[in-house]
Scaffold this active site. Structure first.
Site, short mmCIF file in Angstrom:
data_model
loop_
_atom_site.label_atom_id
_atom_site.label_comp_id
_atom_site.label_asym_id
_atom_site.label_seq_id
_atom_site.Cartn_x
_atom_site.Cartn_y
_atom_site.Cartn_z
N ARG A 95 -21.77 -4.49 25.69
CA ARG A 95 -21.33 -3.18 25.21
C ARG A 95 -22.31 -2.67 24.15
O ARG A 95 -22.89 -3.47 23.39
CB ARG A 95 -19.94 -3.35 24.61
CG ARG A 95 -19.28 -2.09 24.06
CD ARG A 95 -18.80 -1.20 25.15
NE ARG A 95 -17.77 -0.26 24.68
CZ ARG A 95 -17.44 0.83 25.34
NH1 ARG A 95 -18.03 1.12 26.49
NH2 ARG A 95 -16.50 1.63 24.90
N THR A 378 -18.59 6.21 34.89
CA THR A 378 -18.90 4.79 34.73
C THR A 378 -19.12 4.32 36.15
O THR A 378 -18.83 5.05 37.08
CB THR A 378 -17.67 4.13 34.09
OG1 THR A 378 -17.50 4.69 32.81
CG2 THR A 378 -17.78 2.63 34.00
N THR A 396 -21.77 1.63 32.03
CA THR A 396 -21.55 3.06 31.85
C THR A 396 -22.49 3.68 30.83
O THR A 396 -23.08 3.00 30.00
CB THR A 396 -20.09 3.29 31.36
OG1 THR A 396 -19.79 4.68 31.36
CG2 THR A 396 -19.86 2.75 29.96
N ASN A 398 -20.86 6.36 29.50
CA ASN A 398 -19.63 7.06 29.09
C ASN A 398 -19.47 8.32 29.94
O ASN A 398 -19.05 8.22 31.07
CB ASN A 398 -19.59 7.36 27.59
CG ASN A 398 -18.17 7.77 27.17
OD1 ASN A 398 -17.21 7.29 27.76
ND2 ASN A 398 -18.04 8.66 26.20
N GLU A 417 -21.59 6.75 24.01
CA GLU A 417 -20.46 5.81 23.88
C GLU A 417 -19.79 5.91 22.51
O GLU A 417 -18.68 5.42 22.34
CB GLU A 417 -20.99 4.39 24.09
CG GLU A 417 -20.07 3.50 24.90
CD GLU A 417 -20.08 3.85 26.37
OE1 GLU A 417 -19.03 4.29 26.86
OE2 GLU A 417 -21.12 3.71 27.02
N ASP A 420 -16.18 6.70 22.13
CA ASP A 420 -15.10 5.73 22.37
C ASP A 420 -14.56 5.13 21.07
O ASP A 420 -13.53 4.47 21.07
CB ASP A 420 -15.56 4.60 23.30
CG ASP A 420 -15.44 4.98 24.78
OD1 ASP A 420 -14.79 6.00 25.07
OD2 ASP A 420 -16.00 4.27 25.63
N SER A 449 -13.13 -0.12 24.58
CA SER A 449 -13.38 0.31 25.97
C SER A 449 -12.14 0.10 26.81
O SER A 449 -11.23 -0.65 26.43
CB SER A 449 -14.53 -0.54 26.53
OG SER A 449 -14.71 -0.28 27.90
N SER A 450 -12.11 0.77 27.95
CA SER A 450 -11.07 0.49 28.95
C SER A 450 -11.64 -0.23 30.15
O SER A 450 -10.91 -0.54 31.10
CB SER A 450 -10.45 1.81 29.44
OG SER A 450 -9.87 2.50 28.38
#
Ligand code: DON
Length: 584
Positions: A95, A378, A396, A398, A417, A420, A449-450
């Site tokens: 990430r 993503t 991703t 985003n 990102e 987020d 994040s999801s």
């Protein structure tokens, strides 16, 4: 066979030869170029990680909406490491991180209000990218084929070009008009991607150069070499925050994945800084707790000729309200805040939360609080090799095409990102989800994040590989695909057992606590279900883009592969011939 060969070669050779039985490999990739590259790697003796590296770099060329060098992601793996006898689950977190000069209130104006789109568009919206280091470290740990060889398909596609898909042209046109009035910064997106013509060849020579350097010098080029220089130059010219120290200091994290038992399987998914694994665990386990009650309600609804899909949608929304309330309060980067993972997944807690679910009527959103006692782009791909190793990877930028800034001379887009993070407590991000202290900006911290790259194990073997884009709806899409395909008790009742493709293509719905009582739905929702949900008090919003699921499912010994019909993906199962293996 092994004995025969060994006897034949006897003392002449110091290794044994054995014939390994033929096996099936499977892939579900978000476009045809990456599917082709992955198949080639698997056919030439590469494993699932080799294939993921090649596919990941190809997508950075042919799927610029989300495939990337300038973004980040997560990889859930089930791999046999060299010198280990059995395959195991691993989780790689690559990430993005907040740059060293980021600060909690960096997206607020003098009055403490959020500056619209500042965390989404332009150089300041980027976190320090993790993708190149992620693919590099995955390859160092598990790769069999050479790094250079794996980058070659991407280099060729960037240099010689590829034929633009109609969906790519459409997305680029949409992005150009969306981004046009969002920032004072002069973006260069149109210069690089403004001319994509469906059916025409698109070449990216600068990107080809960057990929060549990465092929030659590995991640070092991106984080300390020429590409790092280009990133820092672009950032300086645009008041972006990322500097050479941020790049040189970037590290991936190998983390323990989230694991929980469900329906006789073990589910392996993403831990913080993703909310995905915890949220999926809460949903699937509450689902099991409530299933007897739900099946009864289904019987009654059937007798009364009520809409069964509306009942299921309401049941899911009730659970989702509670899961998203917890997400907003407790979840963030566990290297910076204490995330109560055990409590959130404990069966005592989920029993208590499930007991609050009302199968008849909507619970009041304002009354749904975090439950513990104290306080659209993503892309995903799923790969299984013929030895049973698996990679589930979501990465991703985003937003589609990230922050709209291409690194000049590098030819790749940067992420946005930073959106987020929770830019201000209680203020929703672009996906409509909020957060507070747990997800506030701190230098070096990873934003919540999801993304939920997930594996399902059946004993010692992989049963399913799944993931999708879709922002905050990623969690509920993965949940629904798993229930559709692995819980025949319910699906048989309603639709009969689903194949992988049916499980992916079926209607999906989504609720996330806020906006109040709003259900997002796919166009497959019947007018009858729509009417039943409205009568119950829900507001409905058509959302054509609740994900682009890439799903692999093993039924007995046969793999099924499915790419969401909503995207431009390609899925395939193929059998590799028996191979001769050498063993020391
Ligand atoms: O990490 C996250 O949850 C988001 N940045 C994912 C963005 C996404 O899925 C956009 N796709 N539609």
């Amino acid at each position: 066979m092994r004995f025969y060969l060994y006897a034949l070669l006897g003392g002449l050779l110091s290794f044994q030869l054995s014939i390994v039985h033929a096996g099936q490999a499977a892939l579900a990739m978000p476009d045809s170029y990456s599917a082709e590259a992955v198949e080639k790697v698997l056919r030439s003796g590469g494993n699932a990680v080799d294939a993921a590296v090649a596919g990941g770099f190809v997508l950075a060329v042919t799927y610029p909406e989300a495939g990337n060098l300038g973004g980040g992601g997560f990889m859930t793996l089930f791999m046999q490491e060299q010198n280990r006898s059995a395959a195991q689950a691993y989780f790689l977190d690559y990430r993005e991180t907040a740059p060293g000069s980021a600060s909690r209130d960096m997206y607020l104006d003098g009055k403490g209000e959020v500056i619209p789109f500042a965390s989404l568009v332009g150089a300041k919206a980027s976190g320090v990218p993790g993708t190149v280091m992620g693919l590099w470290q995955a390859h160092r740990r598990f790769g069999k084929l050479s790094w250079k060889q794996l980058l070659q398909p991407a280099i060729d596609l960037a240099q010689n070009g590829f034929i633009v898909d109609p969906a790519l042209q459409e997305h680029s046109l949409w992005y150009q008009s969306w981004v046009a009035d969002k920032s004072d910064e002069e973006l260069n997106f149109d210069h690089y991607f403004g001319n994509l013509q469906s059916g025409e060849r698109f070449r990216q020579p600068e990107l080809a150069q960057t990929l060549r350097r990465i092929a030659e010098s590995g991640a070092d080029d991106f984080y300390r070499g020429r590409t790092a220089e280009l990133i820092v130059q672009s950032m300086r010219a645009r008041n972006g925050l990322i500097d050479s120290k941020d790049l040189a200091g970037y590290q991936v994290k190998w983390r323990q994945p989230i694991r929980f038992d469900w329906n006789g399987y073990q589910v392996i998914s993403a831990p913080p800084p993703s909310s995905g694994g915890i949220a999926l665990g809460q949903l699937l386990q509450m689902y099991s707790i409530l299933k007897p009650q739900y099946l009864k309600a289904q019987e009654t609804a059937r007798r009364n000729l009520q809409d069964l899909v509306a009942l299921k949608t309401h049941f899911f929304a009730e659970m989702e309200k509670r899961v998203y309330a917890d997400r907003a309060e407790y979840l963030g980067d566990s290297d910076f805040v204490a995330v109560p993972v055990k409590s959130l997944l404990s069966s005592a807690y989920l029993q208590k939360r499930a007991a609050e679910v009302n199968l008849q009527k909507i619970s009041d959103s304002e009354a749904v609080k975090p439950g513990l006692a104290e306080s659209p782009e993503t892309t995903h791909f799923s790969i299984v090799d013929s030895d049973g190793n698996a990679v589930s990877n979501t990465y991703t930028l985003n937003m589609p095409f990230g922050n709209g800034v291409v690194i000049e001379g590098g030819g790749f887009l940067m992420n946005d990102e930073m959106d987020d993070f929770s830019t201000k407590p209680g203020v929703a991000n672009v996906f409509g989800v909020t957060g507070g202290h747990a997800n506030e900006i701190v230098p070096g911290k990873r934003m919540l994040s999801s993304m939920s790259p997930t594996l399902v194990l059946d004993g010692e073997r992989v049963k399913a590989v799944v993931g999708t884009p879709g922002g905050s709806s990623i969690i509920t899409s993965v949940f629904q695909v798993l229930v559709n395909s692995l819980d025949s008790a319910v699906t048989k009742e309603m639709d009969g057992e689903m194949s992988a493709q049916q499980a992916v293509d079926a209607l999906r719905v989504h609720h996330q606590l806020w906006p109040k009582d709003r259900i997002d739905y796919h166009p497959e929702l019947s007018p009858q279900t729509e009417a039943a949900l409205k009568a119950k008090g829900y507001k409905l919003r058509l959302n054509n883009y609740l994900g682009d699921v890439q799903f692999l499912l093993r039924k007995d010994d046969e793999w099924q592969a499915a790419s969401d019909y909503r995207g431009r993906g390609q899925a395939k199962v193929f059998t590799l011939p028996a191979k001769v293996q050498t063993e020391n």
